[in-house]
Design a protein around this motif. Sequence first.
Motif, PDB file in Angstrom:
ATOM      1  N   PRO A  32     -27.900 -26.505 -27.440  1.00  0.00           N
ATOM      2  CA  PRO A  32     -27.113 -26.489 -26.266  1.00  0.00           C
ATOM      3  C   PRO A  32     -26.017 -27.252 -26.438  1.00  0.00           C
ATOM      4  CG  PRO A  32     -28.981 -27.688 -26.083  1.00  0.00           C
ATOM      5  CD  PRO A  32     -29.327 -26.885 -27.232  1.00  0.00           C
ATOM      6  N   THR A  33     -24.915 -27.255 -25.703  1.00  0.00           N
ATOM      7  CA  THR A  33     -23.713 -28.318 -25.917  1.00  0.00           C
ATOM      8  C   THR A  33     -24.222 -29.426 -25.337  1.00  0.00           C
ATOM      9  OG1 THR A  33     -22.430 -26.080 -25.283  1.00  0.00           O
ATOM     10  CG2 THR A  33     -21.265 -28.267 -25.061  1.00  0.00           C
ATOM     11  N   ALA A  34     -23.778 -30.441 -26.226  1.00  0.00           N
ATOM     12  CA  ALA A  34     -24.303 -31.610 -26.000  1.00  0.00           C
ATOM     13  C   ALA A  34     -22.985 -32.409 -25.097  1.00  0.00           C
ATOM     14  CB  ALA A  34     -24.171 -32.577 -27.428  1.00  0.00           C
ATOM     15  N   PRO A  35     -23.623 -33.385 -24.155  1.00  0.00           N
ATOM     16  CA  PRO A  35     -22.608 -34.096 -23.582  1.00  0.00           C
ATOM     17  C   PRO A  35     -21.803 -35.107 -24.391  1.00  0.00           C
ATOM     18  CG  PRO A  35     -24.725 -34.657 -23.007  1.00  0.00           C
ATOM     19  CD  PRO A  35     -24.970 -33.957 -24.060  1.00  0.00           C
ATOM     20  N   LYS A  36     -20.397 -35.202 -24.027  1.00  0.00           N
ATOM     21  CA  LYS A  36     -19.694 -35.929 -24.837  1.00  0.00           C
ATOM     22  C   LYS A  36     -18.901 -37.024 -24.182  1.00  0.00           C
ATOM     23  CE  LYS A  36     -18.343 -32.950 -28.566  1.00  0.00           C
ATOM     24  NZ  LYS A  36     -17.155 -32.027 -29.607  1.00  0.00           N
ATOM     25  N   LEU A  70     -25.928 -40.677 -18.836  1.00  0.00           N
ATOM     26  CA  LEU A  70     -27.003 -41.216 -19.424  1.00  0.00           C
ATOM     27  C   LEU A  70     -27.847 -39.963 -19.104  1.00  0.00           C
ATOM     28  CD1 LEU A  70     -26.978 -45.115 -19.174  1.00  0.00           C
ATOM     29  CD2 LEU A  70     -26.767 -43.848 -21.215  1.00  0.00           C
ATOM     30  N   LYS A  71     -27.882 -39.729 -17.905  1.00  0.00           N
ATOM     31  CA  LYS A  71     -28.599 -38.664 -17.382  1.00  0.00           C
ATOM     32  C   LYS A  71     -28.471 -37.271 -18.169  1.00  0.00           C
ATOM     33  CE  LYS A  71     -29.676 -40.420 -12.871  1.00  0.00           C
ATOM     34  NZ  LYS A  71     -29.645 -40.441 -11.405  1.00  0.00           N
ATOM     35  N   ALA A  72     -27.329 -36.991 -18.227  1.00  0.00           N
ATOM     36  CA  ALA A  72     -26.899 -35.788 -19.149  1.00  0.00           C
ATOM     37  C   ALA A  72     -27.471 -35.715 -20.279  1.00  0.00           C
ATOM     38  CB  ALA A  72     -25.237 -35.747 -19.037  1.00  0.00           C
ATOM     39  N   GLU A  73     -27.434 -36.924 -21.243  1.00  0.00           N
ATOM     40  CA  GLU A  73     -28.060 -36.880 -22.576  1.00  0.00           C
ATOM     41  C   GLU A  73     -29.565 -36.850 -22.113  1.00  0.00           C
ATOM     42  OE1 GLU A  73     -27.017 -37.211 -25.373  1.00  0.00           O
ATOM     43  OE2 GLU A  73     -24.996 -38.157 -25.448  1.00  0.00           O
ATOM     44  N   ASN A  74     -30.232 -37.318 -21.339  1.00  0.00           N
ATOM     45  CA  ASN A  74     -31.919 -36.869 -21.105  1.00  0.00           C
ATOM     46  C   ASN A  74     -31.958 -35.409 -21.036  1.00  0.00           C
ATOM     47  OD1 ASN A  74     -32.175 -39.795 -21.236  1.00  0.00           O
ATOM     48  ND2 ASN A  74     -32.628 -40.062 -19.200  1.00  0.00           N
ATOM     49  N   ALA A 660     -26.143 -46.042 -26.691  1.00  0.00           N
ATOM     50  CA  ALA A 660     -25.383 -45.189 -26.068  1.00  0.00           C
ATOM     51  C   ALA A 660     -23.933 -44.939 -26.828  1.00  0.00           C
ATOM     52  CB  ALA A 660     -25.271 -45.378 -24.590  1.00  0.00           C
ATOM     53  N   LYS A 661     -23.319 -46.049 -27.001  1.00  0.00           N
ATOM     54  CA  LYS A 661     -22.001 -46.065 -27.860  1.00  0.00           C
ATOM     55  C   LYS A 661     -22.375 -45.420 -29.270  1.00  0.00           C
ATOM     56  CE  LYS A 661     -19.746 -49.987 -27.959  1.00  0.00           C
ATOM     57  NZ  LYS A 661     -19.742 -51.371 -27.842  1.00  0.00           N
ATOM     58  N   TRP A 662     -23.424 -45.776 -29.966  1.00  0.00           N
ATOM     59  CA  TRP A 662     -23.471 -45.266 -31.151  1.00  0.00           C
ATOM     60  C   TRP A 662     -23.800 -43.741 -31.180  1.00  0.00           C
ATOM     61  CZ3 TRP A 662     -28.908 -45.394 -33.921  1.00  0.00           C
ATOM     62  CH2 TRP A 662     -28.713 -45.303 -35.208  1.00  0.00           C
ATOM     63  N   VAL A 663     -24.386 -43.419 -30.382  1.00  0.00           N
ATOM     64  CA  VAL A 663     -24.763 -41.888 -30.198  1.00  0.00           C
ATOM     65  C   VAL A 663     -23.236 -41.135 -30.003  1.00  0.00           C
ATOM     66  CG1 VAL A 663     -25.636 -39.966 -28.896  1.00  0.00           C
ATOM     67  CG2 VAL A 663     -27.130 -41.747 -29.739  1.00  0.00           C
ATOM     68  N   ALA A 664     -22.594 -41.811 -29.070  1.00  0.00           N
ATOM     69  CA  ALA A 664     -21.593 -41.130 -28.642  1.00  0.00           C
ATOM     70  C   ALA A 664     -20.523 -41.236 -29.826  1.00  0.00           C
ATOM     71  CB  ALA A 664     -20.699 -41.807 -27.643  1.00  0.00           C
TER      72      ALA A 664
END
Length: 719
Positions: A32-36, A70-74, A660-664
């Motif tokens: 699926p398309t990941a949040p950015k 954060l919720k979108a990442e979840n 969160a920053k690291w993943v982004a």
Amino acid sequence: MLPASNQPIMKKTGLFLISTLTLHSMTHAQLPTAPKAAIKPKELTIHGQTRIDNYYYLNQRENPEVISYLKAENEYLEQVLAPVKSLREKLFEEMKGRIKQQDESVPYKEGTYYYYTKYVTGGEYPIYCRKKGSLTGSEEVMFDGNTLAKGHPYYNLGGYEISDNEELAIFAEDTVSRRLYTLRVKNLKTGQIYPEAIPNTEAGSFAWAADNKTLFYIRKDPQTLLGYQVYRHVLGTDPKQDVLVYEEADNQFYLGLYRMKSKKYVAIASDHNGVATEYRLLDAKTPTGQFTVFLPREKGHEYDIVHFANKFYVRTNWKAENFRLMEVTEGKTTDRAAWKEIIPHRPDVMLANMDVFVNHLVLGERKAGLTNIRVINQKTKADEYLDFGEPAYVAGIGYNPDFNTNVLRFGYSSLTTPSSTFDYNMDTKQKTLLKQQEVLGGFDKNNYVSERVYATARDGVKVPISLVYRKGTRKDGSAPLLQYSYGSYGYSTDPGFSSTRLSLLDRGFIYAIAHIRGGQEMGRRWYEDGKMLKKKNTFNDFVDCSEFLVKNKYTSSDKLFAMGGSAGGLLMGAVINQAPQLYRGVVAAVPFVDVVTTMLDETIPLTTGEFEEWGNPKEKKYYDYMLSYSPYDNVEKKAYPNLLVTTGLHDSQVQYWEPAKWVAKLRTMKTNTNPGQETQLLLHTNMEAGHGGASGRFQALKEVALEYAFMLNLVGVQQ
């Protein structure tokens, strides 16, 4: 989740744009398309150098857009791992099924009562109980964690302390997971909880005076989360009138507070994170008196004290890197010329801790990466080491509140032996097993094998590795392997038992603990060589252990996984920057990955106390060194392994925005994004918990099930 109508909806904020229609219509072969996260550059300048942080703004905890992200990442994680949803549920039930739901701890006697903890069927939290006189007495429930936790998504009872008359109990509660505890007092005879509630206190750091009405506690700064003040409170008075009895002026020191085993003294301990120690003592019979310094702090001198009769035993690193044991008479503690050596320094043995009895002295020692318990008869001077007979294990002195006994309570565990509680008669040498953790579901320790091997690091140092696997697991490179380490603060990762780990071992995994530098498994030098300007030894050791495990066919790089949390999460970040090709997948739990920015911000909780671990980046030599390995700052355009990152919104140790920053940033930089070559990059934020994850003995298993399902899926195991 899609709405019931399944109509296409576009969710849009300033942080991300994601189409739920796209997610709904994707094939199983597609991710699926990941949040950015939106890019909002911020300049950070020091030492004449400017860094650009595109995701600095994610530290806005109260910003609805940040929460939405954060919720979108979840949600994205759930979509990616949808194929193993049933596996996660199966793992959870499987791990839960190994736990004896109705269980009790081994009681210990203190004063006229026997104290123990029990769990009831279906209960998430422990129930703290006692019986007077004998174990056949009537049960008194002091604290029922299940009742206290009602209405709270998170709950933690941060210890309790019984008054000398055995009628009152101090206790502390955290319902947010921010480690800011509210201190209360309960009358154990009437069940009444007194009206005064003192917020922002330190868990477990409180003590009664001998008068049964005066207590001492530590107050924390709600911003930095540092305990920095000690107050005296009298029951029945307004906490606003509490008297400040000590304030720690140096924000690099951590405070502790407790009543000593002899009950004679209330002790304040100031500790500078492996650099210096200072104790202050107050006679518990004179609660309005003044605390006096045991020995003034001195850079480089660490010590611990135990009071017995008219003297103190002192564990000290004064002229002894691995510590030695000394004793000194009351009233002479500030004169080191009056200190008498009892156990000398040994270069190959670290004195880790001690306990004192009327006729015996018990030492906890570390040698060759393993823990040992040494018992010395004070009269005959004869000594012995307890024999445990396994290649990799952990043993430790238990809670022994009584001086006047010849029985030692100790704990033992290994990679194949569940946690065990023993009593050891120090005169007759008889060892009695009181309780061993019962593992349900047909567990048989004889089905598992443990090993102890050594990898040679790139600088020639031998690094121990403890391994466990199910009998019959082939060592031909075909087995998946999970390698775990921490490697910071002198914390030793000992090879103990885990019933949850069986879910991996029974599916063919080998589990390995790499005892890398930065811990203290091999003595104090092991720690010193893995901190400050030698921190890269920690990362190099881990990578070199991985290469050893692959070379010796315990696994292969396409089946090798790595895991670490907190400072061990920093390790994970550094490792995948250094050698991403070695790992199929990595689990980084609450990872400390934005080292430089965090260590430059003294308003972030606990930063100042960390300077002696990592260095102070306001000094250029430390800034340059930290910048050279900080995971967030060293993300590059290259292929990274599959990655699961976990955090908690209320984390008090590593703030959620670091992972969160690291993943982004990784999303924008990793190059393996082409069809057929995608790697998973997943972020899970527990929106109701902090550094330790979910509270409750069962809810926490859901997070373990997530981690295991992530790894098992990558090696094709979905059952």
